[in-house]
Scaffold this motif. Structure first.
Motif, PDB file in Angstrom:
ATOM      1  N   GLU A   1      27.747  75.014  48.389  1.00 53.06           N
ATOM      2  CA  GLU A   1      26.390  74.498  48.257  1.00 53.06           C
ATOM      3  C   GLU A   1      26.459  72.994  48.028  1.00 53.06           C
ATOM      4  OE1 GLU A   1      24.651  76.190  44.765  1.00 53.06           O
ATOM      5  OE2 GLU A   1      26.192  75.413  43.419  1.00 53.06           O
ATOM      6  N   VAL A   2      25.353  72.303  48.307  1.00 50.92           N
ATOM      7  CA  VAL A   2      25.268  70.878  48.020  1.00 50.92           C
ATOM      8  C   VAL A   2      25.129  70.701  46.509  1.00 50.92           C
ATOM      9  CG1 VAL A   2      23.888  68.792  48.281  1.00 50.92           C
ATOM     10  CG2 VAL A   2      24.282  70.275  50.250  1.00 50.92           C
ATOM     11  N   PHE A   3      26.011  69.915  45.928  1.00 49.18           N
ATOM     12  CA  PHE A   3      25.933  69.628  44.489  1.00 49.18           C
ATOM     13  C   PHE A   3      25.111  68.379  44.245  1.00 49.18           C
ATOM     14  CE2 PHE A   3      27.948  67.387  40.804  1.00 49.18           C
ATOM     15  CZ  PHE A   3      27.442  68.209  39.814  1.00 49.18           C
ATOM     16  N   VAL A   4      25.455  67.276  44.908  1.00 46.72           N
ATOM     17  CA  VAL A   4      24.739  66.006  44.746  1.00 46.72           C
ATOM     18  C   VAL A   4      24.779  65.252  46.062  1.00 46.72           C
ATOM     19  CG1 VAL A   4      24.896  63.698  43.703  1.00 46.72           C
ATOM     20  CG2 VAL A   4      25.119  65.705  42.253  1.00 46.72           C
ATOM     21  N   THR A   5      23.688  64.583  46.405  1.00 51.02           N
ATOM     22  CA  THR A   5      23.689  63.628  47.506  1.00 51.02           C
ATOM     23  C   THR A   5      23.461  62.233  46.923  1.00 51.02           C
ATOM     24  OG1 THR A   5      21.327  64.015  47.906  1.00 51.02           O
ATOM     25  CG2 THR A   5      22.886  65.259  49.230  1.00 51.02           C
ATOM     26  N   ILE A   6      24.093  61.247  47.523  1.00 49.04           N
ATOM     27  CA  ILE A   6      24.003  59.863  47.045  1.00 49.04           C
ATOM     28  C   ILE A   6      23.075  59.081  47.969  1.00 49.04           C
ATOM     29  CG2 ILE A   6      25.305  57.763  46.533  1.00 49.04           C
ATOM     30  CD1 ILE A   6      25.969  60.136  44.695  1.00 49.04           C
ATOM     31  N   ALA A   7      22.117  58.395  47.396  1.00 47.72           N
ATOM     32  CA  ALA A   7      21.175  57.606  48.190  1.00 47.72           C
ATOM     33  C   ALA A   7      21.907  56.467  48.902  1.00 47.72           C
ATOM     34  CB  ALA A   7      20.076  57.037  47.294  1.00 47.72           C
TER      35      ALA A   7
END
Length: 291
Positions: free
Chosen positions: A183-189
């Motif tokens: 799963e996606v944990f964190v995305t960075i802007a």
């Protein structure tokens, strides 16, 4: 509230591409690499002793191995570091000629998890591989530039990074050696740069260096941003925890890709930094070697 943590410079080593920091507890020393400089570095915080070894190739990570040894990934192989030189290889990775090793870690059972990437940072040919001292095989995570991985203390969860995709993934590996259950944990802007190496601390929180982001971040297990280490240079690559209590965070950085004008504005780029961590790290297990 997000905590602010202050870093301090411990070695102005000016690495072109500083990476792969690893605390080797049996030596009470931090080792790290300069991928594009072809060097391996050792820092002893108790004495401030600093050693550099010209090993050639593209050394991308260093981990402790059984028998008091150290293993280094470089280009398409895994090598032992002996008397300041790479010997072997212990194993070779089957991948395109334009690929190279990148970051790696060791799980509680002594298996090496290593990411590969396209050295030109264009082709979708990177992946995570596992080496169990017998077989070395890809297990998923296909992307241009892999980073991490980091594995939980119980060995059941892996975090891996698609750097160009600005995404950190979390996968369940408790029942199978595969990144399929993820799963996606964190995305960075985009404005915050690209996620680089990741590390877990003893509270299960994830630390990530931000390439082009001028900072290191700490995320809670639920993805909440807990702390920021504001850095004096743009390219922050990875954190490792060291010291007798594993409460010192060490950060590698890079000068790669910076113009002369940019380097004038961040003269400490490529240095090794340290900070006081809010929680201890977790000791890196020793990798199992072939019989």
């Amino acid at each position: 509230m997000t905590a602010a943590i202050e870093p301090r410079l411990v070695w102005p080593v000016a690495a072109t591409l500083g990476e792969g920091p690893a605390w080797i507890g049996r030596e009470n020393a931090l080792w790290f690499v300069d991928i594009k400089g072809g060097r391996v570095h050792r820092y002893d915080p108790a004495t401030d002793e600093r050693q550099s070894f010209e090993v050639g190739g593209m050394p991308s990570f260093l981990v402790p191995a059984e028998g008091g040894r150290l293993l280094v990934g470089s280009v398409d192989g895994l090598y032992l570091l002996e008397d300041g030189k790479l010997t072997g290889p212990v194993a070779k990775i089957d991948m395109p000629a334009h690929n190279r090793t990148n970051d790696a870690t060791v799980d509680p059972s002594g298996r090496l998890w290593v990411g590969t990437m396209d050295n030109e940072e264009e082709a979708l040919t990177g992946a995570i591989h596992v080496f169990d001292a017998v077989d070395l095989r890809p297990v998923g995570g296909d992307c241009v530039i892999t980073n991490g991985p980091a594995i939980s203390a119980d060995g059941g969860t892996i975090y891996h990074v698609d750097t160009l995709g600005r995404t950190i993934y979390r996968c369940d590996i408790s029942s199978e050696t595969s990144l399929a259950k993820g799963e996606v944990f964190v995305t960075i802007a985009e404005k915050d740069g690209h996620p680089d190496g990741v590390t877990l601390d003893s509270e299960g929180c994830l630390w990530v260096g931000l390439w082009g982001g001028w900072q290191v971040r700490r995320y809670a297990p639920d993805g909440t941003l807990l702390a920021i280490v504001a850095m004096p240079c743009a390219n922050c690559t990875k954190v490792a925890f060291g010291g007798p209590d594993l409460r010192t965070g060490y950060v590698t950085t890079a000068r790669k890709g910076l113009s002369e004008a940019e380097l004038n504005g961040q003269p400490l780029a490529g240095g090794l930094f340290a900070f006081d961590a809010p929680a201890p790290g977790v000791a890196l297990p020793e990798m199992r070697l072939p019989a």
